[in-house]
Scaffold this motif. Sequence first.
Motif, mmCIF file in Angstrom:
data_model
loop_
_atom_site.group_PDB
_atom_site.id
_atom_site.type_symbol
_atom_site.label_atom_id
_atom_site.label_comp_id
_atom_site.label_asym_id
_atom_site.label_seq_id
_atom_site.Cartn_x
_atom_site.Cartn_y
_atom_site.Cartn_z
ATOM 1 N N HIS A 1 26.638 23.948 -16.772
ATOM 2 C CA HIS A 1 25.665 25.044 -16.814
ATOM 3 C C HIS A 1 24.899 24.980 -18.132
ATOM 4 N N VAL A 2 23.574 24.933 -18.036
ATOM 5 C CA VAL A 2 22.703 24.924 -19.214
ATOM 6 C C VAL A 2 21.804 26.147 -19.127
ATOM 7 N N THR A 3 21.805 26.975 -20.172
ATOM 8 C CA THR A 3 20.982 28.181 -20.194
ATOM 9 C C THR A 3 20.763 28.606 -21.643
ATOM 10 N N THR A 4 20.071 29.718 -21.835
ATOM 11 C CA THR A 4 19.850 30.228 -23.183
ATOM 12 C C THR A 4 20.793 31.383 -23.466
ATOM 13 N N GLY A 5 21.174 31.493 -24.724
ATOM 14 C CA GLY A 5 22.011 32.603 -25.148
ATOM 15 C C GLY A 5 21.154 33.767 -25.612
ATOM 16 N N SER A 6 21.780 34.890 -25.812
ATOM 17 C CA SER A 6 21.067 36.093 -26.237
ATOM 18 C C SER A 6 20.450 35.955 -27.625
ATOM 19 N N ASP A 7 20.918 34.987 -28.409
ATOM 20 C CA ASP A 7 20.360 34.764 -29.744
ATOM 21 C C ASP A 7 19.462 33.528 -29.780
ATOM 22 N N TRP A 8 18.980 33.098 -28.603
ATOM 23 C CA TRP A 8 18.048 31.990 -28.428
ATOM 24 C C TRP A 8 18.686 30.627 -28.637
ATOM 25 N N CYS A 9 20.008 30.564 -28.649
ATOM 26 C CA CYS A 9 20.654 29.263 -28.686
ATOM 27 C C CYS A 9 20.599 28.657 -27.284
ATOM 28 N N LEU A 10 20.951 27.417 -27.162
ATOM 29 C CA LEU A 10 21.058 26.753 -25.868
ATOM 30 C C LEU A 10 22.544 26.604 -25.583
ATOM 31 N N THR A 11 23.018 27.244 -24.531
ATOM 32 C CA THR A 11 24.437 27.161 -24.222
ATOM 33 C C THR A 11 24.678 26.095 -23.162
ATOM 34 N N VAL A 12 25.774 25.386 -23.325
ATOM 35 C CA VAL A 12 26.199 24.357 -22.384
ATOM 36 C C VAL A 12 27.679 24.622 -22.124
ATOM 37 N N GLU A 13 28.007 24.871 -20.845
ATOM 38 C CA GLU A 13 29.387 25.174 -20.483
ATOM 39 C C GLU A 13 29.699 24.620 -19.100
ATOM 40 N N ARG A 14 30.951 24.486 -18.825
ATOM 41 C CA ARG A 14 31.369 24.082 -17.487
ATOM 42 C C ARG A 14 31.590 25.355 -16.685
ATOM 43 N N SER A 15 30.756 25.576 -15.695
ATOM 44 C CA SER A 15 30.933 26.721 -14.805
ATOM 45 C C SER A 15 30.124 26.495 -13.540
ATOM 46 N N ALA A 16 30.610 27.074 -12.466
ATOM 47 C CA ALA A 16 29.948 26.953 -11.167
ATOM 48 C C ALA A 16 28.733 27.875 -11.109
ATOM 49 N N PRO A 17 27.747 27.526 -10.292
ATOM 50 C CA PRO A 17 26.594 28.425 -10.116
ATOM 51 C C PRO A 17 27.042 29.778 -9.580
ATOM 52 N N TYR A 18 26.384 30.815 -10.032
ATOM 53 C CA TYR A 18 26.671 32.154 -9.509
ATOM 54 C C TYR A 18 25.813 32.404 -8.279
ATOM 55 N N ALA A 19 26.048 33.494 -7.603
ATOM 56 C CA ALA A 19 25.310 33.842 -6.381
ATOM 57 C C ALA A 19 23.984 34.512 -6.729
ATOM 58 N N SER A 20 23.023 34.398 -5.843
ATOM 59 C CA SER A 20 21.749 35.117 -5.988
ATOM 60 C C SER A 20 22.031 36.613 -6.002
ATOM 61 N N TYR A 21 21.139 37.379 -6.644
ATOM 62 C CA TYR A 21 21.336 38.834 -6.657
ATOM 63 C C TYR A 21 20.001 39.553 -6.745
ATOM 64 N N ASP A 22 20.005 40.784 -6.263
ATOM 65 C CA ASP A 22 18.829 41.646 -6.225
ATOM 66 C C ASP A 22 18.882 42.606 -7.413
ATOM 67 N N MET A 23 17.746 42.808 -8.085
ATOM 68 C CA MET A 23 17.670 43.736 -9.214
ATOM 69 C C MET A 23 16.743 44.903 -8.892
#
Length: 144
Positions: free
Chosen positions: A58-80
Amino acid sequence: MESEELGDCPLHGAGVHPEYLVGRRLEQVVASWHLYGSKAPSGPLDVWLIDSGQVSTHVTTGSDWCLTVERSAPYASYDMAESGRVEVAPVRGRTPFADHLGETVRAVSEERDPNTGRVALEIAFDSGRVRCDAPSGNLRLSSN
């Protein structure tokens, strides 16, 4: 939380070191997109690189603008509700990684900032490279 290593993110730690991707074949890419009304999404919020060992990175951004890289499965779609929807699905042509499906990762490199940790990750394949970075807190993928 104190950072253990120079360049670790103070909020998210070091994450995983993506060197384990070297030698693995990219089998699938899953991404999440924020959909709001009829506006086209500007880019993915997250990407998951699923390799030949069925490991999901999983590659995404952190709340402090870092780039996070972790091993995790995709989450499910969701409605906001009135804020739209986050759609999570496999992608073919909507990220630079699509050009490298079926290829083996040859090398990885990272850029780190002493205050925010990882700010960029570059993944090299035989046919080119994909750069992941987090300018202004948004995930950006580009190929070179």
